[in-house]
Design a protein around this motif. Structure first.
Motif, short mmCIF file in Angstrom:
data_model
loop_
_atom_site.label_atom_id
_atom_site.label_comp_id
_atom_site.label_asym_id
_atom_site.label_seq_id
_atom_site.Cartn_x
_atom_site.Cartn_y
_atom_site.Cartn_z
N LEU A 54 38.18 41.06 52.46
CA LEU A 54 37.47 40.43 51.14
C LEU A 54 36.94 41.38 50.35
N PRO A 55 37.02 41.73 49.30
CA PRO A 55 36.38 42.68 48.24
C PRO A 55 34.98 42.24 48.21
N ARG A 56 34.10 43.02 47.75
CA ARG A 56 32.82 42.63 47.49
C ARG A 56 32.25 43.06 46.28
N SER A 57 31.11 42.74 45.63
CA SER A 57 30.82 43.16 44.43
C SER A 57 30.47 44.60 44.38
N GLY A 58 30.80 45.23 43.42
CA GLY A 58 30.89 46.58 43.24
C GLY A 58 32.03 47.28 43.69
N ASP A 59 33.10 46.65 44.22
CA ASP A 59 34.14 47.39 44.72
C ASP A 59 35.00 47.62 43.47
N VAL A 60 35.57 48.83 43.53
CA VAL A 60 36.68 49.02 42.52
C VAL A 60 38.28 48.96 43.00
N LEU A 61 39.03 48.27 42.38
CA LEU A 61 40.33 47.71 42.99
C LEU A 61 41.32 48.29 42.05
N HIS A 62 42.49 48.58 42.70
CA HIS A 62 43.73 48.86 41.90
C HIS A 62 44.84 47.72 42.08
N VAL A 63 44.93 46.85 41.11
CA VAL A 63 45.39 45.69 40.84
C VAL A 63 47.11 45.50 40.56
N THR A 64 47.89 45.47 41.21
CA THR A 64 49.21 45.52 40.97
C THR A 64 49.81 44.39 41.33
N ARG A 65 51.29 44.44 40.94
CA ARG A 65 52.30 43.39 41.12
C ARG A 65 52.05 42.71 42.63
N ALA A 66 51.63 43.29 43.49
CA ALA A 66 51.53 43.22 45.04
C ALA A 66 50.58 41.90 44.93
N ALA A 67 49.65 42.08 44.28
CA ALA A 67 48.34 40.92 44.24
C ALA A 67 49.06 39.78 43.58
N SER A 68 49.46 40.03 42.39
CA SER A 68 50.16 38.79 41.49
C SER A 68 50.94 39.50 40.54
N VAL A 69 51.99 38.59 40.24
CA VAL A 69 53.08 38.74 39.27
C VAL A 69 52.58 39.22 37.87
N GLN A 70 51.44 38.56 37.50
CA GLN A 70 50.71 38.91 36.30
C GLN A 70 50.31 40.34 36.03
N PHE A 71 50.49 41.18 37.16
CA PHE A 71 50.17 42.49 36.91
C PHE A 71 51.20 43.31 37.01
N ALA A 72 52.30 43.19 36.17
CA ALA A 72 53.47 44.07 36.15
C ALA A 72 52.83 45.62 35.71
N GLU A 73 51.89 45.41 34.87
CA GLU A 73 51.16 46.75 34.62
C GLU A 73 49.86 46.80 35.21
N PRO A 74 49.85 47.81 36.37
CA PRO A 74 48.55 47.52 37.08
C PRO A 74 47.30 48.11 36.24
#
Length: 99
Positions: free
Chosen positions: A2-22
């Protein structure tokens, strides 16, 4: 994990279809709202390529699809410098410059 406050994430389509553009996303908080298993609501900031916040967002993503770029540093119990010590050292520094 689980992410924590302050984490920097690369969010892609693997996380949700809404992120076709990471996107890059810095987490402010992880909500404890009831969701589907493996999914989570995150509040945070979308970052540009320089790492500057450009938009505040709430996103609904699969934890397994998130890529952590920079973990939040673990804070150790550090004793803060007292204002008296800072003041006395600055007074000494000024005296040395004047002399």
């Amino acid at each position: 994990m689980l992410p924590r406050s302050g984490d920097v994430l690369h969010v892609t389509r693997a996380a949700s279809v809404q992120f076709a553009e990471p996107i890059l996303f810095r987490v402010i908080r992880v909500h404890d709202w009831p969701t589907y298993t493996g999914w989570v609501w995150l509040d945070g900031y979308q970052l540009n390529s320089a790492g500057d916040a450009v938009e505040r967002r709430s996103i609904f993503v699969q934890v397994a699809g998130l890529n952590q770029l920079r973990p939040t540093p673990i804070r150790r119990n550090q004793r803060p410098i007292s204002p008296i010590r800072r003041t006395s050292s600055s007074v000494v520094a000024r005296r040395l410059r004047v002399s």
